[in-house]
Motif scaffolding. Sequence first.
Motif, PDB file in Angstrom:
ATOM      1  N   THR A 121       0.821  -1.197   0.000  1.00 22.47           N
ATOM      2  CA  THR A 121       0.000   0.000   0.000  1.00 22.47           C
ATOM      3  C   THR A 121       0.862   1.256   0.000  1.00 22.47           C
ATOM      4  OG1 THR A 121      -1.774  -1.162   1.176  1.00 22.47           O
ATOM      5  CG2 THR A 121      -1.829   1.243   1.212  1.00 22.47           C
ATOM      6  N   MET A 122       1.919   1.274   0.818  1.00 25.40           N
ATOM      7  CA  MET A 122       2.824   2.417   0.851  1.00 25.40           C
ATOM      8  C   MET A 122       3.598   2.556  -0.465  1.00 25.40           C
ATOM      9  SD  MET A 122       2.289   3.928   3.713  1.00 25.40           S
ATOM     10  CE  MET A 122       0.580   3.395   3.483  1.00 25.40           C
ATOM     11  N   LEU A 123       3.933   1.452  -1.106  1.00 25.05           N
ATOM     12  CA  LEU A 123       4.647   1.509  -2.384  1.00 25.05           C
ATOM     13  C   LEU A 123       3.774   2.129  -3.481  1.00 25.05           C
ATOM     14  CD1 LEU A 123       6.547  -1.909  -2.435  1.00 25.05           C
ATOM     15  CD2 LEU A 123       7.502   0.377  -2.109  1.00 25.05           C
ATOM     16  N   ILE A 124       2.489   1.864  -3.438  1.00 24.28           N
ATOM     17  CA  ILE A 124       1.582   2.497  -4.408  1.00 24.28           C
ATOM     18  C   ILE A 124       1.592   4.010  -4.215  1.00 24.28           C
ATOM     19  CG2 ILE A 124      -0.832   2.744  -5.096  1.00 24.28           C
ATOM     20  CD1 ILE A 124      -1.174  -0.245  -4.359  1.00 24.28           C
ATOM     21  N   GLY A 125       1.544   4.455  -2.960  1.00 24.77           N
ATOM     22  CA  GLY A 125       1.618   5.886  -2.681  1.00 24.77           C
ATOM     23  C   GLY A 125       2.917   6.497  -3.169  1.00 24.77           C
ATOM     24  N   ALA A 126       4.031   5.784  -2.976  1.00 26.73           N
ATOM     25  CA  ALA A 126       5.333   6.272  -3.445  1.00 26.73           C
ATOM     26  C   ALA A 126       5.356   6.405  -4.958  1.00 26.73           C
ATOM     27  CB  ALA A 126       6.438   5.332  -2.978  1.00 26.73           C
ATOM     28  N   ALA A 127       4.754   5.464  -5.658  1.00 28.54           N
ATOM     29  CA  ALA A 127       4.725   5.515  -7.128  1.00 28.54           C
ATOM     30  C   ALA A 127       3.932   6.723  -7.622  1.00 28.54           C
ATOM     31  CB  ALA A 127       4.122   4.224  -7.677  1.00 28.54           C
ATOM     32  N   VAL A 128       2.837   7.040  -6.944  1.00 28.62           N
ATOM     33  CA  VAL A 128       2.032   8.208  -7.323  1.00 28.62           C
ATOM     34  C   VAL A 128       2.846   9.491  -7.159  1.00 28.62           C
ATOM     35  CG1 VAL A 128       0.022   9.595  -6.690  1.00 28.62           C
ATOM     36  CG2 VAL A 128      -0.174   7.105  -6.831  1.00 28.62           C
TER      37      VAL A 128
END
Length: 448
Positions: free
Chosen positions: A408-415
Amino acid sequence: MAALPDTDTGGSVTDERGRRRLRTKLMLATQVGQGIDGYILGGIGAAMPAITADLHMSDWTAGLIGASALAGIFLGGPLFGWFADRFGRRIVFLTDMMIFLLGSVAQFFVDNAWQLFVIRLVMGIAIGGEYAIGAPLLSEYAPRHNRGRLLASLEVSWYVGFMLAFAVGYALSGVDGGWRWTLGSSTLIALVCVALRGGIPESARWLLSKGRRAEAEQLIRRYGMDVDVDTELADGERRNSLRLLFTRRHLRSTVFASTFWAALVLPYFAIGTFSPQVLQALGLDDALAGSLASNALAVVGVAAGCLLVERIGRRKLLIPPFWITAAALALIGFWPTAPIAVVVACFLVFAFLNAASSALTAVYPLEVFPTAIRTTGVGFATAMSRVGAAIGTFLLPVALTHLGVGPTMLIGAAVLAAGGLLSHFLAPETAGLELSHAARAATETNSR
């Protein structure tokens, strides 16, 4: 150029007092309106655990409630923005807050999740109108030398409202039915805002965009505004303002304003709305206190953004923080079992720098569109930013359950990384330019 200055030493003392009174009243009315958006979103985040238990909601229903106001902003931003460009600023400036006031009162009386969803959807529509009209109206009265700082200060109000609501929710978390008072307390703020908005005049720049020069120049002289009259008249439009956003002349500004804003707020709203659950999943014992500390640091961050926006320019305040905050969330994503000190440090870095850059969400969209389509452009950019925020808020509790906190945190980082990349290529530098010249600079860049 027929430019009228932002000061008029030839006026009477009474005139000068009237100018100061208007500027102060407009600033306060806009600041309070911006703070209300943060308040209703911060309040729902703090009250969500109690609401979920009291109304027996599933993860999916909780996600819908969390995203409802954001979805309303998606509808209200373009609608009220188009209305303000077509019919004027004054009527929208008051109407949107009256709708919000009614919704605030209605929150006291909900007894099921779907009633709350509908009420907050309507409140979100009103807040969409606030984004479309509040900051644009203030920008159209602001002098060039401190326009960026003045507009950026609106984001301080947003974060103060968010933190205040979270503090109220935290204080009432142990009270039976306290979530109703947390949500309904926005009624008091809305009443103050409605009172402040009475007597605000029409925007002189909007009058010029409609060819109403005599009326506009009377306001410009009366209130000592810094306006390039000829440029505003030349850039006036009679065509549909929403369609103009997608012409070659304005498309780059539309894409930039929408994407940088969405990339900033998607991780913040998603994590902020469910921050107690996120921090608890990462092993923090007192998750509510951690969320409150993170929100307090965000207020400091956006205040820092206000101080820096004129000193270092828009691009430097936007692009580097995108990459740093992406790295902070990526570290948590790759190392979700990290020591608590590392997790807290990463969240604080994210909260501070994301908030500092977020000061530009009240600056850039106002500067890259000309007066004739400014509120439509800001309304559309607001809507697009809230699409991302609503999707993130809706899916975050589901992602935590089915994917885990790391992915979930990695998705935020990608955004955030995508936002940094797009801003590198699309963001213009508009610091120090008169408002109509800033819009022209962005337009000329778009046309090349």
